[in-house]
Each structure stands twice: as structure tokens, then as C-alpha cells.
Scaffold this motif. Structure first.
Motif, mmCIF file in Angstrom:
data_model
loop_
_atom_site.group_PDB
_atom_site.id
_atom_site.type_symbol
_atom_site.label_atom_id
_atom_site.label_comp_id
_atom_site.label_asym_id
_atom_site.label_seq_id
_atom_site.Cartn_x
_atom_site.Cartn_y
_atom_site.Cartn_z
ATOM 1 N N LYS A 71 38.620 40.215 31.261
ATOM 2 C CA LYS A 71 39.819 39.980 32.667
ATOM 3 C C LYS A 71 41.252 41.275 32.030
ATOM 4 O O LYS A 71 41.727 41.387 33.061
ATOM 5 N N LEU A 72 41.240 40.756 31.117
ATOM 6 C CA LEU A 72 43.034 41.505 31.335
ATOM 7 C C LEU A 72 42.819 42.589 31.261
ATOM 8 O O LEU A 72 41.963 43.633 30.994
ATOM 9 N N ASN A 73 43.855 42.926 31.221
ATOM 10 C CA ASN A 73 44.192 44.585 31.165
ATOM 11 C C ASN A 73 44.274 45.517 29.870
ATOM 12 O O ASN A 73 44.929 46.819 29.806
ATOM 13 N N ARG A 74 45.291 44.093 28.995
ATOM 14 C CA ARG A 74 45.397 44.606 27.722
ATOM 15 C C ARG A 74 44.410 43.786 27.257
ATOM 16 O O ARG A 74 44.211 43.123 27.118
ATOM 17 N N ARG A 75 44.905 43.835 25.682
ATOM 18 C CA ARG A 75 43.690 43.570 24.527
ATOM 19 C C ARG A 75 44.535 43.066 23.058
ATOM 20 O O ARG A 75 44.482 43.472 22.867
ATOM 21 N N PRO A 76 44.688 41.720 24.095
ATOM 22 C CA PRO A 76 46.005 40.749 22.825
ATOM 23 C C PRO A 76 45.031 40.033 22.014
ATOM 24 O O PRO A 76 43.486 40.269 22.366
ATOM 25 N N TRP A 77 46.103 39.720 20.647
ATOM 26 C CA TRP A 77 44.797 39.582 19.434
ATOM 27 C C TRP A 77 44.819 37.456 20.101
ATOM 28 O O TRP A 77 45.915 36.978 20.841
ATOM 29 N N LEU A 78 43.530 37.111 20.532
ATOM 30 C CA LEU A 78 43.263 36.362 21.079
ATOM 31 C C LEU A 78 43.583 34.900 19.683
ATOM 32 O O LEU A 78 42.968 35.158 18.240
ATOM 33 N N ASP A 79 44.342 33.463 19.931
ATOM 34 C CA ASP A 79 44.601 32.538 19.547
ATOM 35 C C ASP A 79 43.795 31.995 20.569
ATOM 36 O O ASP A 79 43.882 30.574 20.886
ATOM 37 N N LYS A 130 35.299 36.545 17.898
ATOM 38 C CA LYS A 130 36.369 36.410 16.816
ATOM 39 C C LYS A 130 36.861 38.580 16.093
ATOM 40 O O LYS A 130 37.388 38.323 15.850
ATOM 41 N N GLU A 131 35.827 39.290 16.836
ATOM 42 C CA GLU A 131 36.284 40.551 17.150
ATOM 43 C C GLU A 131 37.587 41.015 17.489
ATOM 44 O O GLU A 131 38.379 41.874 17.367
ATOM 45 N N GLU A 132 38.118 39.670 17.974
ATOM 46 C CA GLU A 132 39.087 39.601 19.145
ATOM 47 C C GLU A 132 40.352 38.409 18.912
ATOM 48 O O GLU A 132 41.449 38.870 19.165
#
Length: 160
Positions: A71-79, A130-132
Motif C-alpha cells: 500500500k506504500l507509495n514508495r518502496r523503502p527497505w523494510l525492517d 526478504k526481497e523488500e
């Protein structure tokens, strides 16, 4: 994202068992968001057990993390951190799943891995997440998991 997960089963190992899973996400400023899921009753699926409920809780957290990310507009690195009071569930995701997938889903005793269906589903979701970014599974004492425990018990109460 920080999740606390718990699963439970009443009547564990019996034909009238009921199970539920809960996931609590810690939000900024101390708020929480909670989700629960009832386990299938065993008619067409395996009977609910404590272990199946604990793995289902992890699946629930992974699904929610992926939904929120999508749902995010951008693709940040997730933790993402998933905290559980189940050593079984944490070990499934951090150690055993790699051995089992390499061994054709045969356990150390030579039999098929119990709960393979759910563990494989959790592993597939883990791979996607883990791809994100990063995903960590952390064992915590039961006393540190009371929000998820309470939500799980509430879901079990609603089934009675």
C-alpha cells in the motif's frame, strides 16, 4: 515494523480442538493494531494444535507486513521483527526450515515434517518479504507477549 504473535489451541490433540492466532503490531507513539485468525476446525484440514496456531500467527504477521508494504507509495527497505514466545515457531523460521527444505521435508527421525503445509507457506511469505528488506524472528518470554496472548484468548473465547 514490529509484530508480537501468539497462537493457542484448546482441546489440543482432540477432535473438538479449536485454535486461534493473533498478531499485534506496535505502532509509533505506543499504539497497537491487532488481528486474529481462527484455525480451520479439522473437517478438511489438519486438526488445530498449539504448533499450528503458532505458525499461523507468524503467517498472519508476514501477510500483514506484505499488505502494508504493497500500500506504500514508495518502496523503502523494510525492517520487520516478529516476536514470539514459541521456541518451536522461531526455530522453524530461523533454523529448521532450511534443513527440511534441503532434506525433502524429512525430519531427523526420517518422517515427514509435521505442519509442513504451514511452514512452507510461512517460508514462501518470508522469502517474498526478504526481497523488500530484513525479517527477524525473536523468541521472547511469555510475560513479554501479553497483548498477543490476550488477543488470542479473546479469539478462542469467541469460538466457544
Amino acid at each position: 515494523m514490529e509484530f508480537y504473535v501468539d497462537g493457542g489451541c484448546r482441546g489440543n490433540g482432540t477432535s473438538n480442538a479449536i485454535g486461534a492466532a493473533a498478531c499485534v503490531m506496535r505502532l509509533r507513539h505506543g499504539d497497537t493494531e491487532t488481528w486474529t485468525r481462527d484455525l480451520p476446525n479439522g473437517y478438511y484440514d489438519p486438526l488445530p494444535t498449539n504448533q499450528r496456531a503458532e505458525i499461523t500467527a507468524i503467517i498472519l504477521a508476514l501477510e500483514i507486513a506484505l499488505e502494508k508494504y504493497d500500500k506504500l507509495n514508495r518502496r523503502p527497505w523494510l525492517d520487520v521483527t516478529i516476536k514470539s514466545d514459541s521456541r518451536y515457531a522461531v526455530n522453524c523460521m530461523t533454523e529448521w526450515v532450511y534443513k527440511w527444505s534441503t532434506n525433502g521435508w524429512i525430519n531427523a527421525k526420517g518422517g515427514e515434517v509435521v505442519n509442513r503445509d504451514l511452514i512452507q507457506k510461512a517460508s514462501d511469505l518470508d522469502d517474498r518479504l526478504k526481497e523488500e528488506g530484513d525479517v527477524q524472528y525473536v523468541w521472547i518470554p511469555r510475560g513479554d507477549n501479553m497483548d498477543a496472548d490476550d488477543a488470542c484468548n479473546d479469539a478462542l473465547d469467541e469460538q466457544n
